[in-house]
Write a protein that holds these residues in place. Sequence first.
Motif, PDB file in Angstrom:
ATOM      1  N   VAL A 187      10.099  25.143   3.389  1.00 61.06           N
ATOM      2  CA  VAL A 187       8.636  25.253   3.351  1.00 61.06           C
ATOM      3  C   VAL A 187       8.231  26.576   2.698  1.00 61.06           C
ATOM      4  N   LEU A 188       8.886  27.678   3.122  1.00 58.67           N
ATOM      5  CA  LEU A 188       8.596  28.994   2.532  1.00 58.67           C
ATOM      6  C   LEU A 188       8.874  28.995   1.031  1.00 58.67           C
TER       7      LEU A 188
ATOM      8  N   PRO B  12       8.541  33.820   8.288  1.00 60.71           N
ATOM      9  CA  PRO B  12       9.910  34.327   8.151  1.00 60.71           C
ATOM     10  C   PRO B  12      10.549  34.680   9.494  1.00 60.71           C
ATOM     11  N   ILE B  13       9.754  35.210  10.434  1.00 63.70           N
ATOM     12  CA  ILE B  13      10.301  35.551  11.760  1.00 63.70           C
ATOM     13  C   ILE B  13      10.655  34.271  12.514  1.00 63.70           C
TER      14      ILE B  13
ATOM     15  N   GLY C 120      20.120  23.961  10.475  1.00 62.08           N
ATOM     16  CA  GLY C 120      19.460  22.889   9.736  1.00 62.08           C
ATOM     17  C   GLY C 120      17.946  23.015   9.818  1.00 62.08           C
ATOM     18  N   TYR C 121      17.466  23.249  11.038  1.00 63.38           N
ATOM     19  CA  TYR C 121      16.032  23.393  11.229  1.00 63.38           C
ATOM     20  C   TYR C 121      15.532  24.657  10.534  1.00 63.38           C
ATOM     21  N   GLY C 122      16.307  25.743  10.639  1.00 62.18           N
ATOM     22  CA  GLY C 122      15.954  26.980   9.936  1.00 62.18           C
ATOM     23  C   GLY C 122      15.841  26.756   8.444  1.00 62.18           C
TER      24      GLY C 122
ATOM     25  N   LEU D 168       3.960  37.178   1.961  1.00 62.97           N
ATOM     26  CA  LEU D 168       4.310  35.897   2.582  1.00 62.97           C
ATOM     27  C   LEU D 168       5.699  35.942   3.196  1.00 62.97           C
ATOM     28  N   ALA D 169       6.634  36.544   2.462  1.00 60.04           N
ATOM     29  CA  ALA D 169       8.033  36.507   2.873  1.00 60.04           C
ATOM     30  C   ALA D 169       8.460  37.782   3.583  1.00 60.04           C
ATOM     31  N   LEU D 170       7.497  38.640   3.935  1.00 55.18           N
ATOM     32  CA  LEU D 170       7.856  39.920   4.551  1.00 55.18           C
ATOM     33  C   LEU D 170       8.496  39.720   5.922  1.00 55.18           C
ATOM     34  N   PHE D 171       9.621  40.356   6.125  1.00 51.21           N
ATOM     35  CA  PHE D 171      10.344  40.167   7.374  1.00 51.21           C
ATOM     36  C   PHE D 171      10.547  41.475   8.135  1.00 51.21           C
ATOM     37  N   THR D 172      11.147  42.453   7.455  1.00 52.74           N
ATOM     38  CA  THR D 172      11.656  43.650   8.134  1.00 52.74           C
ATOM     39  C   THR D 172      10.582  44.392   8.932  1.00 52.74           C
TER      40      THR D 172
END
Lengths: 306, 281
Positions: free
Chosen positions: A286-287, A264-265, A278-280, A242-246
Motif C-alpha cells: 500500500v505504501l 510505516p510504524i 506477509g501482512y507487513g 509519508l515514509a518517515l519512520f525513525t
Amino acid sequence: MKAVTIQKSAPVSPPLWVRLKDHFRWIGPMAPALVIIALFFAGPIIWTFYIAFTNMELTGSTASTYSFVGLQNFQHMFNDPTFRQSVVLTIIFTLGSAVVGQAGLGMLLALLMRGKNGVFRGILGAIIVGAWVVPEIVAAFIWYAFLNQQGSLNVFLGAFGLPQNNWLYVAPMVSVILANVWRGTAFSMLVFSAALSDVPKDLLEAAAIDGAGSMQRLIRVTLPLIKNSIMTNLILITLQTLALFTLIFAMTGGGPGTKSQTLPIYMYQEAFKFYQLGYGAAIALVLLVIGAVASLIYVRVLRVEI
Amino acid sequence: MKAPSVAMPRKSVSAALAYAVLTLIGILFLVPFVWLFLASVNPSASLAVTVPKSPSLANFKSVFTSDTTLTPFANGLLISGGTGILTMVSAALAAYPLSRYNLRFKRPFMYTILFATGLPVTAILVPVYALFVQLNLLDSFFGTIMFMTATSLPFAIWLMKNFMDSVPLELEEAAWVDGASALKSLRTIVLPLMLPGLGVVGIFTFILAWGNFFVPFILLLSPNKQPAAVSIYQFFGQYGSVAYGQLAAYSILYSAPVVALYVFISRFLGGAFNLAGAVKG
C-alpha cells in the motif's frame, strides 16, 4: 596532435568507431549498477507483490512453509480499525508537518530573508540548516529530551507557572509534527530561496511602479513565477514524510497505544513485532503504491529534458 | 535603479518586524540544541536544561575510551564508507554510456531512475528482510551495504549523468582517435574533470548512509555489528536510566562528521544545490 585539430573542426556526425563497434557497448559499464539495482531494489519490490498475498511469518509454523492466501491480507487490513487510524494519522502527519509546517515556514523564511543583512542571514541559515543536517536519530533524541516530563520545555513552562506535562504522552502527534517541522523546514527554505533569487527584480519594480502593494506583488507576480518550484518541493517533501519512520519511532514508538502510529510504524509493528511478514508486506505494498503515484506526479511535474 | 521609496517609514517598520519574526524563529530553532550542548559538558546531566556547575569534557573522554561506543563508530564507517565508494564507482560507470552514447532507451531509463528516487525505501524493508532470511544475508555487512547501495544508486546515477554531461565531448574525441577504450577515457579524461561532482555523489551517499537508522536496525541483528545510529536509540529508547551527558556527547560526536562533510560540500564542491539538482523545476 594533427588528429586533434581535425577532430575539432569536424562536424557533429558520429566518428567512425561508433558505427563499427557493436550496439551493446553500454552493457559493460552499466552492468554493476544494473545488477545491484535488479537484485537489491527492483527484486524486492517485485517480491513484495508475491509475499503480500501469502501468510508468511517471521517465526512459527508458516515461517518456512507459507502459502498463498489470496486477498486475505488486504481484507484483514481494510477491516482493521488500526489500519484506518494509521492512514488518517499518516495524512495528518504529512499535511501538518510537511505541507503546512515545512513548506509554509520555509516560504515565510525565504520571503523574509530576502535582502536582509548578510551576517544575520548567515547565522539564521546556519541554525535552521543545522537542524536539517543533524542525523534523524539525533533529532529524535533532542526532541525526546525537550518534550519529556523532566525535559526543558517543562522547565520553561514551570518558570511561568504554566501546566507541565509529559508532552510525548499527552500530545504525541503534535510532538512528532513539531519535531518534523524543526527538522525539515531547511529543505523547503533552500528550495524557495533559490527559486526566489531567480525572480527578475525589474518585474517586481515595474509592478511597484504600477501601484501594486507588497502583498499584491507576492500573489500576482512572485508566486506564479515560482509555482513550478513550489509544486516539485511539495511533492518531494510529501514523499519523504509519508515514509518517515525513525523520528516517530524513536520519539513515541507510535504510542501511547497506537496514537501516533503512522503507516510505516504500523507496518513495522505488524511485520517485526507480531511476526506477520506477509501482512507487513501487504502494508508495504500500500505504501509503495501511494509512493509510486506521488513519484509519477513528481516526474510529470518536473518535465525535465533528458 | 532602485524602486522609488514611496513609503519610507512604513518600509522600515516592516523591515524591523521581519527581523523580529526571523529572530524569534531562529531562537525557537536553537532552543532544542541548547540542551544537547549543555548536557554534553555536564557530567551529571539530566533531561532538563541546566547550566553545568562544573563543566568538563569528561563525557567526551569516556565516550572515546570505551569499546562499546567506539565499535559502533567503526561499524558505521565500514557500512557508510562501503556504500559511498560502491555507489560512486558503479554510478560513474553507469553514467558514462548514458552521457556519451546514443542509446534508444536513454529517455525511458532516465525517467525510470527519477521515478525510483521517489519510491519509499522504508516500505521495501519488509520484503528485503524476508528475502535476506532466505538468502542467509541477514546480519551481514555485505547484505546491508548492497541494499543501501541499491537504494542510493538511482539518485547517484541521475546526479552523475548530469555532472558528466557538463564535461565537453571534444576532449575525449582525441583520445578516441588514439584508440583509447571507454573505460580509459572515463578514467583519464572525464573523471578528473568532474572530481567535484564525483565528490558530491560519494559524500552525499556517505552522509545519508551514516544517518540511516532503520536499515541497519532491521538488517543487522548482532549488537557488535550495529552502527552508531542504532546504539544511540538503544541507549535512550530502551534502557531506563541513562547517562544523558554521555549520550549527548556521543550524539555530538556522531553528528560531527556529517556536519563537517556538509559544510565541505557546500563550501568547496559547489553548494547544496548540486545535490538538489533534481529539485529545481
